[in-house]
Design a protein around this motif. Structure first.
Motif, short mmCIF file in Angstrom:
data_model
loop_
_atom_site.label_atom_id
_atom_site.label_comp_id
_atom_site.label_asym_id
_atom_site.label_seq_id
_atom_site.Cartn_x
_atom_site.Cartn_y
_atom_site.Cartn_z
N VAL A 195 0.85 -1.20 0.00
CA VAL A 195 0.00 0.00 0.00
C VAL A 195 0.88 1.25 0.00
O VAL A 195 0.63 2.21 -0.74
CB VAL A 195 -0.96 -0.01 1.20
CG1 VAL A 195 -1.63 1.35 1.38
CG2 VAL A 195 -2.00 -1.10 1.04
N LEU A 196 1.91 1.23 0.81
CA LEU A 196 2.83 2.37 0.87
C LEU A 196 3.56 2.56 -0.46
O LEU A 196 3.74 3.69 -0.92
CB LEU A 196 3.83 2.17 2.01
CG LEU A 196 4.76 3.34 2.32
CD1 LEU A 196 3.95 4.56 2.71
CD2 LEU A 196 5.71 2.96 3.42
N LEU A 197 3.94 1.46 -1.10
CA LEU A 197 4.61 1.52 -2.39
C LEU A 197 3.69 2.13 -3.45
O LEU A 197 4.11 3.03 -4.20
CB LEU A 197 5.04 0.11 -2.83
CG LEU A 197 5.55 -0.02 -4.26
CD1 LEU A 197 6.99 0.46 -4.34
CD2 LEU A 197 5.42 -1.44 -4.75
N VAL A 198 2.46 1.66 -3.50
CA VAL A 198 1.51 2.17 -4.50
C VAL A 198 1.19 3.64 -4.24
O VAL A 198 1.12 4.45 -5.17
CB VAL A 198 0.23 1.30 -4.50
CG1 VAL A 198 -0.86 1.93 -5.34
CG2 VAL A 198 0.55 -0.10 -5.01
N ALA A 199 1.02 4.00 -2.99
CA ALA A 199 0.72 5.40 -2.66
C ALA A 199 1.90 6.31 -3.02
O ALA A 199 1.71 7.37 -3.61
CB ALA A 199 0.39 5.52 -1.17
N GLY A 200 3.10 5.90 -2.69
CA GLY A 200 4.27 6.72 -3.00
C GLY A 200 4.50 6.88 -4.49
O GLY A 200 4.77 7.98 -4.99
N MET A 201 4.38 5.77 -5.22
CA MET A 201 4.56 5.86 -6.68
C MET A 201 3.43 6.66 -7.33
O MET A 201 3.65 7.39 -8.29
CB MET A 201 4.63 4.44 -7.28
CG MET A 201 5.87 3.69 -6.88
SD MET A 201 7.39 4.53 -7.33
CE MET A 201 7.36 4.33 -9.08
#
Length: 71
Positions: A7-13
């Motif tokens: 979730v953090l990866l998708v939000a950051g990207m």
């Protein structure tokens, strides 16, 4: 734990790609807008200096230097 990382990866990207998209749109819009609001005149081209020719004063200075160095 792995799910939170994804979730953090998708939000950051998503935020990074969104920012780059907005940046490219704003840059394109400004490049089209600036020529219309530019009120400053174009700078004049610099004048090239003409080479100086030897004058009578230069000859007199050369003679004075030659005489002074002989003494």
């Amino acid at each position: 734990m792995l799910q939170q990382g994804l979730v953090l990866l998708v939000a950051g990207m998503g935020i990074a790609i969104g920012f780059l998209f907005v940046l490219s749109v704003v840059t394109t819009a400004m490049s089209k807008l600036v020529p219309y609001i530019n009120v400053l005149p174009d700078p004049e081209p610099k004048k090239t200096a003409k080479p100086q020719t030897a004058s009578a004063d230069d000859a007199a200075v050369a003679v004075a230097i030659a005489v002074a160095s002989q003494r």
